[in-house]
Design an enzyme around this catalytic site. Structure first.
Site, short mmCIF file in Angstrom:
data_model
loop_
_atom_site.label_atom_id
_atom_site.label_comp_id
_atom_site.label_asym_id
_atom_site.label_seq_id
_atom_site.Cartn_x
_atom_site.Cartn_y
_atom_site.Cartn_z
N SER A 153 -14.02 12.40 -25.58
CA SER A 153 -13.49 11.86 -26.84
C SER A 153 -13.27 12.94 -27.89
O SER A 153 -13.30 12.67 -29.09
CB SER A 153 -14.41 10.76 -27.38
OG SER A 153 -14.58 9.73 -26.44
N ARG A 154 -13.10 14.17 -27.46
CA ARG A 154 -12.82 15.30 -28.33
C ARG A 154 -13.98 15.62 -29.27
O ARG A 154 -13.81 16.33 -30.26
CB ARG A 154 -11.54 15.09 -29.14
CG ARG A 154 -10.28 14.92 -28.29
CD ARG A 154 -10.08 16.13 -27.38
NE ARG A 154 -8.84 16.09 -26.62
CZ ARG A 154 -8.75 15.64 -25.36
NH1 ARG A 154 -9.83 15.17 -24.75
NH2 ARG A 154 -7.60 15.67 -24.73
N LEU A 155 -15.16 15.10 -28.97
CA LEU A 155 -16.35 15.42 -29.77
C LEU A 155 -17.05 16.62 -29.13
O LEU A 155 -18.16 16.54 -28.60
CB LEU A 155 -17.27 14.20 -29.84
CG LEU A 155 -16.64 12.96 -30.51
CD1 LEU A 155 -17.61 11.79 -30.50
CD2 LEU A 155 -16.21 13.29 -31.94
#
Length: 525
Positions: free
Chosen positions: A500-502
């Site tokens: 989730s691009r975290l």
């Protein structure tokens, strides 16, 4: 820490696997729907093809329907005298050869073969055996073994070579597929498979979908889970990078948008070709496999992908990074650990390729890829022409940064720091270790300057200097305009991709290059 010289990665000559000089016998069998002893209809002079079978005029090749593909196999193993194990051997060798042509063992050493319960899985077992002989490290996942002499024999052959068999649960427990293999062979279901896949094949197909599997997938005859005629009807199936069609492509192959589409089946007798009015490509030389319309297929795939550039993404799930584990650690030690893992895991041919950014007096940046040639407690060393654009900007500005991304590990490192030239002696020692041609090349090229005479001017100068130094007993001296730069880091950031691009980002900073104390902090992704 002593200077860590980065050696040139070794390469293997795979001439026998070149695209135009490769033995690729091919033929696939379906997922256990046929019996080689079943009587077939008498061989007749004409056949009524189903409406789904069609001729692709652009590729000038026939795409068979499911029913016609089954009919062809029945006649091959009936009046034409082929046996199921013979065709399976040809199919598996074909798959292994096509894979080796595009994914050499030097860069894709680890192969995970996913074998289904039928003939398609048998093709995968044969491919696994040949890939082992081609120099690959092969692991086989065979969740539902077929209890018949043919398949038991294939398993025995693989085990006799020391190939590892693992359960799907073990693969799942091992984490992301990208951490376990470099390429996956999809030999789960053949063209006669129908219905929804049952456990554990449903979870296997889920794991092979693009969001979960960034690895190249090689599908045997048809991507598993696809409709043999409609392709990926639901639109959320697997997306293989290579498809190896066997005998003739099936209708689903029209939907294939991967980079490599191979066809095997040169053994197809004229009687089959004429009866089913098959239009097949010519096989070059003695090759038994052929890349289907290589240029057009590549262009079409690239065009289709370019139109969906906004959809190009993967899920980062290989690892994590905790700043608490790095507190009090020298960042150069972290770099050393990460770099050595990148080399050991063969993330690419040149894991020491870094993108170095510089800026001119007006602050206008430029970036280029160079090869890192060493690192130690001082920092990072690379070599170049002092008169090149980057050389002039480095000398004038005194600062630089670089980034390196290792996709297989889903890791990135960014470095910022102060730049200085290394000593003349250090530059000379490295220069003398280079291949003789590269040493001559340092004199040949006036890097970054215009070349009004074109490539011919450069080649002529290379010939002239080659003659000047043709006596290998005479050393090639280091040019005064050529040498090394040292980036003394003031900032190092270690980046680990996360879902989730975290992403995890841990940054080390210090006040100046003379400081020994580093501040460690986590940055927001």
């Amino acid at each position: 820490m002593m200077l860590c010289r980065i050696a040139k990665p070794s390469t293997r000559l795979l001439g026998i696997f070149s695209k135009r000089n490769i033995f690729r016998p091919c033929r696939n069998l379906d997922c256990g729907q046929r019996s080689p002893t079943t009587p077939t209809a008498k061989f007749t002079a004409a056949a009524s093809l189903s409406s789904q079978t069609s001729l692709d005029k652009m590729n000038n090749i026939t795409y068979l329907s499911q029913n016609d593909a089954i009919k062809v196999d029945e006649e091959l193993m009936g009046p034409l005298g082929f046996s199921v194990d013979q065709l399976m051997e040809l199919a598996g060798l074909s798959v292994a050869s096509a894979l080796a042509a595009e994914y050499p063992a030097a860069t894709h050493k680890r192969v995970l073969v996913l074998a289904g319960p039928g003939n398609n899985g048998g093709d995968g077992l044969v491919a696994a055996r040949h890939l082992h002989h081609f120099g690959y490290d092969v692991t086989i996942c065979y969740p539902k073994p077929t209890d018949k002499p043919l398949y038991r024999g294939l398993v025995t052959q693989c085990k006799s070579l020391g190939l590892s068999f693992v359960e799907w649960a073990d693969v799942q427990a091992g984490g992301a597929l990208a951490s376990q293999a470099d390429v996956v062979v999809d030999a789960l279901f053949g063209f006669s498979f129908k219905g929804a896949p049952r456990p554990p094949f449903d979870s296997i197909l889920q794991a092979l979908k693009p969001a979960s599997c960034p690895l190249p997938i090689v599908s045997v005859d048809i991507p598993s889970g696809w409709d043999v005629e409609g392709g990926d009807v639901a639109g959320d199936g697997i997306r293989p990078d290579m498809l190896v069609s066997l005998t003739t492509p099936k209708q689903a192959a029209k939907s294939f948008q991967g980079r490599f589409h191979y066809l095997g089946g040169r053994f197809v007798p004229p009687a089959i070709r004429d009866k089913y009015r098959l239009v097949l490509p010519a096989y070059p030389g003695t090759a038994q496999c052929v890349r289907i319309d290589e240029d057009a297929a590549a262009a079409a795939a690239a065009e289709a992908a370019a139109k969906k550039i906004q959809d190009m993404r993967i899920s980062y799930e290989v690892g994590t990074l905790d700043e608490g584990d790095l507190a009090g650690t020298d960042p150069m030690s972290v770099w050393d650990e990460w770099f050595k893992q990148a080399v050991a895991d063969k993330v690419c041919t040149e894991p020491n390729a870094i993108s170095v950014a510089t800026a001119d007096s007006r602050g206008r940046p430029s970036v280029r890829v160079v090869l890192l040639k060493g690192y130690d407690e001082r920092g990072f060393v690379f070599y170049t022409n002092y008169n090149s654009r980057k050389g002039q900007e480095l000398d004038a500005n005194g600062y630089a940064s670089f980034a390196v991304y290792w996709e297989k590990l889903q890791r990135q490192v960014r470095v910022e720091g102060v730049v200085e030239r290394v000593s003349e002696e250090e530059s000379r020692q490295y220069f003398d270790s280079r291949p003789r041609g590269s040493r001559i090349g340092a004199w040949v090229s006036r890097q970054s300057q215009p070349l009004p005479g074109g490539r011919e001017e450069l080649e002529a100068r290379n010939v002239e200097l080659g003659r000047q130094y043709e006596d290998e007993a005479v050393p090639v001296p280091k040019p005064p305009h050529w040498g090394g730069y040292l980036i003394r880091p003031t900032t190092l950031e270690f980046w680990q991709g996360r879902p989730s691009r975290l992403h995890d980002r841990v940054q080390f900073t210090r006040e100046d290059v003379g400081a020994t104390e580093w501040k460690v902090q986590r940055l927001q992704p």
